[in-house]
Design an enzyme around this catalytic site. Structure first.
Site, mmCIF file in Angstrom:
data_model
loop_
_atom_site.group_PDB
_atom_site.id
_atom_site.type_symbol
_atom_site.label_atom_id
_atom_site.label_comp_id
_atom_site.label_asym_id
_atom_site.label_seq_id
_atom_site.Cartn_x
_atom_site.Cartn_y
_atom_site.Cartn_z
ATOM 1 N N ARG A 71 -8.134 -15.648 -9.444
ATOM 2 C CA ARG A 71 -8.881 -14.891 -8.450
ATOM 3 C C ARG A 71 -8.831 -13.409 -8.831
ATOM 4 O O ARG A 71 -7.750 -12.832 -8.910
ATOM 5 C CB ARG A 71 -8.264 -15.089 -7.056
ATOM 6 C CG ARG A 71 -8.919 -14.228 -6.020
ATOM 7 C CD ARG A 71 -8.340 -14.408 -4.611
ATOM 8 N NE ARG A 71 -9.041 -13.482 -3.726
ATOM 9 C CZ ARG A 71 -8.463 -12.574 -2.953
ATOM 10 N NH1 ARG A 71 -7.140 -12.493 -2.885
ATOM 11 N NH2 ARG A 71 -9.185 -11.756 -2.226
ATOM 12 N N HIS A 84 -12.930 -5.807 -2.724
ATOM 13 C CA HIS A 84 -11.494 -5.632 -2.521
ATOM 14 C C HIS A 84 -11.233 -4.131 -2.372
ATOM 15 O O HIS A 84 -10.504 -3.527 -3.152
ATOM 16 C CB HIS A 84 -10.694 -6.266 -3.661
ATOM 17 C CG HIS A 84 -9.286 -6.651 -3.302
ATOM 18 N ND1 HIS A 84 -8.787 -7.936 -3.437
ATOM 19 C CD2 HIS A 84 -8.262 -5.921 -2.802
ATOM 20 C CE1 HIS A 84 -7.514 -7.969 -3.058
ATOM 21 N NE2 HIS A 84 -7.167 -6.737 -2.678
ATOM 22 N N GLU A 99 -9.584 -9.187 3.090
ATOM 23 C CA GLU A 99 -8.839 -8.538 4.170
ATOM 24 C C GLU A 99 -9.605 -7.450 4.912
ATOM 25 O O GLU A 99 -9.271 -6.263 4.811
ATOM 26 C CB GLU A 99 -7.521 -7.961 3.626
ATOM 27 C CG GLU A 99 -6.636 -9.021 2.998
ATOM 28 C CD GLU A 99 -5.222 -8.552 2.720
ATOM 29 O OE1 GLU A 99 -4.925 -7.356 2.911
ATOM 30 O OE2 GLU A 99 -4.400 -9.393 2.307
ATOM 31 N N ASN A 129 -4.855 -14.884 3.302
ATOM 32 C CA ASN A 129 -3.775 -14.112 2.699
ATOM 33 C C ASN A 129 -2.645 -14.051 3.713
ATOM 34 O O ASN A 129 -2.845 -13.566 4.833
ATOM 35 C CB ASN A 129 -4.228 -12.678 2.384
ATOM 36 C CG ASN A 129 -5.327 -12.628 1.332
ATOM 37 O OD1 ASN A 129 -5.731 -13.657 0.782
ATOM 38 N ND2 ASN A 129 -5.809 -11.431 1.045
ATOM 39 N N TYR A 148 1.526 -13.039 4.239
ATOM 40 C CA TYR A 148 2.774 -12.487 3.702
ATOM 41 C C TYR A 148 3.926 -12.524 4.685
ATOM 42 O O TYR A 148 5.065 -12.709 4.310
ATOM 43 C CB TYR A 148 2.571 -11.027 3.258
ATOM 44 C CG TYR A 148 1.722 -10.903 2.024
ATOM 45 C CD1 TYR A 148 2.274 -11.006 0.757
ATOM 46 C CD2 TYR A 148 0.346 -10.703 2.123
ATOM 47 C CE1 TYR A 148 1.494 -10.914 -0.381
ATOM 48 C CE2 TYR A 148 -0.452 -10.611 0.990
ATOM 49 C CZ TYR A 148 0.133 -10.721 -0.263
ATOM 50 O OH TYR A 148 -0.650 -10.636 -1.385
ATOM 51 N N GLU A 171 -3.907 -15.393 -1.143
ATOM 52 C CA GLU A 171 -2.773 -14.526 -1.497
ATOM 53 C C GLU A 171 -1.535 -14.959 -0.738
ATOM 54 O O GLU A 171 -1.596 -15.268 0.445
ATOM 55 C CB GLU A 171 -3.034 -13.050 -1.140
ATOM 56 C CG GLU A 171 -3.968 -12.341 -2.069
ATOM 57 C CD GLU A 171 -4.171 -10.871 -1.684
ATOM 58 O OE1 GLU A 171 -3.232 -10.253 -1.130
ATOM 59 O OE2 GLU A 171 -5.271 -10.365 -1.929
HETATM 60 C C1 FCB Z 1 -2.729 -7.498 0.295
HETATM 61 C C2 FCB Z 1 -3.837 -7.001 -0.606
HETATM 62 C C3 FCB Z 1 -3.484 -7.011 -2.057
HETATM 63 C C4 FCB Z 1 -2.050 -6.607 -2.308
HETATM 64 C C5 FCB Z 1 -1.119 -7.390 -1.414
HETATM 65 C C6 FCB Z 1 0.342 -7.083 -1.620
HETATM 66 O O1 FCB Z 1 -2.856 -6.906 1.546
HETATM 67 O O2 FCB Z 1 -4.994 -7.789 -0.444
HETATM 68 O O3 FCB Z 1 -4.413 -6.165 -2.708
HETATM 69 O O4 FCB Z 1 -1.893 -5.263 -2.194
HETATM 70 O O5 FCB Z 1 -1.440 -7.174 -0.085
#
Ligand code: FCB
Length: 474
Positions: free
Chosen positions: A80, A124, A169, A297, A299, A371
């Site tokens: 990607r 992006h 995002e 995405n 985290y 992500e």
């Molecule tokens: C996300 C972004 C990516 C990267 C990660 C850690 O928010 O999409 O570009 O910075 O975090």
């Protein structure tokens, strides 16, 4: 451990890694590329840590072969990456720059020759600065300029690319950039935030329609960031505050594309601050144009704790205070949870829960995890090896959460780990490292970390080993 105890993923699961243009390409002024809002922002004092810029980054613009060889070595099925609008249409709208497109065309060819599918993100965050000078995403015309740019990319790469992502995002491009002020263009204004968010969504919907009109093969979707929030307690105040936080972060972007409307309660609360999305007749139907998949995405997550005395929701002119009142809550990191080096709480259970929530709320769409990954900044030891056990443990736990979600019926089809390379981490510059491959930013030398080899074994076996995470110390 015997092979029978491995947790297997569905056959054909699409494993790979992710990057984005500004974070890795460098070559900021080559072959006709114009400045983006990130070139401008990074040059403003105090915006990016240590004054870092993406001028050189990982120099991936000149290293197609080296980067594709790494992906091949990893066993990636998919890569990607994003296309930079200022390379392809340097004046924002109008003339297409063949040289800029040629770079992506060569990259796609190199990937296909290595049997790796390209997954292309069209936006992006690197808006051409010349469009920002005309109001950027706050103005409706930018959505139309985006569709024309997207069409140029579709026409150049659409014969070979089968997976397209319109936006990465949008919460970051709208809220983090215009409400919290940490990303380009760096302002704090609720009305601007809602205008930017709406025009991004409109650009998404218009692009999906154009993609269908062009009758290109393949699939298209969006990649919002979702997080997961739990009420700190079962007190009504915490439950209400948590719901508002999810509406602000997740639903604001997902409800429009799946239901064709903004979340009601947040809409009303924004109106109390005098802010409204600039919706015109027909917009919401365009935004809700059916997509083929959802990119996610993920985290981190948090608990939501309502303050004893909720701040009054009224216009004060202080955007920060107004935002706290809008949410009527503060978030607290899950007690006892470890943080990665960037300070994000490690919350794999939230990944599981948010996948179930998406399944139930939005009709179980096909999902690609576009992500997920962890920031750990340790570099090579004396023997040259990068022992990033913590990254392995983070990813391992999230893969198990994803496996639980799939077993629960979630339609998850692939996972592209963030990131292939250590790279320009936005406002943190090069100080935060997410790569499976270490990059020495002085020499640009690439060095696969232990996590790279671990991930290669996951791909090879199409499975995770459940005990492994527990054995790796945090
Ligand atoms: C996300 C972004 C990516 C990267 C990660 C850690 O928010 O999409 O570009 O910075 O975090």
């Amino acid at each position: 451990m015997s092979a029978s105890t491995l947790l297997h993923f569905p056959a054909g699961f699409q494993w790979g890694a992710a990057t984005s243009a500004y974070q890795i390409e460098g070559a900021h002024d080559e072959d006709g590329r114009s400045p983006s809002i990130w070139d401008t922002f990074a040059r403003q004092p105090g915006r990016v840590l240590e004054g870092h810029t993406g001028d050189v980054a990982c120099d991936s613009y000149h290293r197609i072969e080296e980067d594709v060889a790494l992906l091949k070595q990893m066993g990636a099925k998919v890569y990607r990456f994003s296309v930079a609008w200022p390379r392809v249409v340097p004046s924002g709208r109008g003339a297409v720059n063949a040289k800029g497109l040629d770079y992506y065309s060569r990259l796609v060819d190199a990937l296909l020759a290595a049997d790796i599918q390209p997954m292309v993100t069209l936006y992006h965050w690197d808006l051409p600065q010349c469009l920002q000078d005309e109001g950027g995403w706050e103005v409706r015309e930018t959505a139309h300029a985006f569709v024309a740019y997207a069409e140029a990319v579709f026409k150049a790469l659409g014969d070979r690319v089968r997976q397209w992502i319109t936006l990465n995002e949008p919460w970051c491009s709208a809220n983090l950039s215009n409400q919290i002020g940490e990303h380009a263009p760096g302002q704090r204004n609720h009305q601007a935030t809602l205008a930017v968010a709406h025009h991004l969504l409109l650009a998404h919907g218009l692009t999906v329609r154009r993609f269908r009109e062009l009758k290109l093969p393949g699939e298209i979707g969006m990649a919002p960031n979702v997080d997961w929030r739990e009420p700190y307690s079962q007190s009504q105040a915490d439950i209400d505050a948590c719901r508002r936080g999810l509406e602000w972060f997740n639903n604001w972007y997902l409800d429009p594309i799946y239901f064709g409307h903004y979340p009601e309660e947040m809409l009303e609360r924004y109106a109390e601050l005098g802010a409204r999305p600039p919706v015109q007749d027909g917009d919401m139907a365009i935004i809700a144009s059916p997509t083929d998949f959802l990119g996610i995405n993920y985290y981190t997550g948090s608990y939501t704790l309502a303050p004893d005395v909720p701040p009054q929701l009224k216009r004060s002119g202080d955007a920060k205070a107004e935002l706290a009142a809008l949410l009527g809550a503060s978030t607290v990191d899950v007690p006892g949870f470890e943080l990665t080096d960037i300070g994000w709480a490690i919350y794999p259970e939230g990944f599981y829960r948010v996948l179930l929530w998406l399944r139930d709320r939005y009709g179980n769409p096909p999902v690609y995890i576009t992500e997920n990954g962890a920031c750990y900044n340790n570099g090579p030891d004396g023997d040259g090896r990068v022992r990033d056990n913590k990254r392995i443990a983070y990813c391992q736990r999230h893969l198990i959460a994803m496996h639980r979600a799939i077993r629960s019926g979630c339609n998850v089809r692939g996972y592209t780990l963030w990131s292939l390379l250590d790279n320009f981490e936005w406002a943190w510059g090069y100080t935060m490292r997410f790569g499976l491959v270490h990059v020495d930013f002085a020499t640009l030398e690439r060095r696969p970390k232990d996590s790279f080899h671990w991930f290669a074994s996951v791909i090879r076996r199409n499975a995770v080993e459940p005990g492994e995470a527990g054995r790796l110390a945090f």
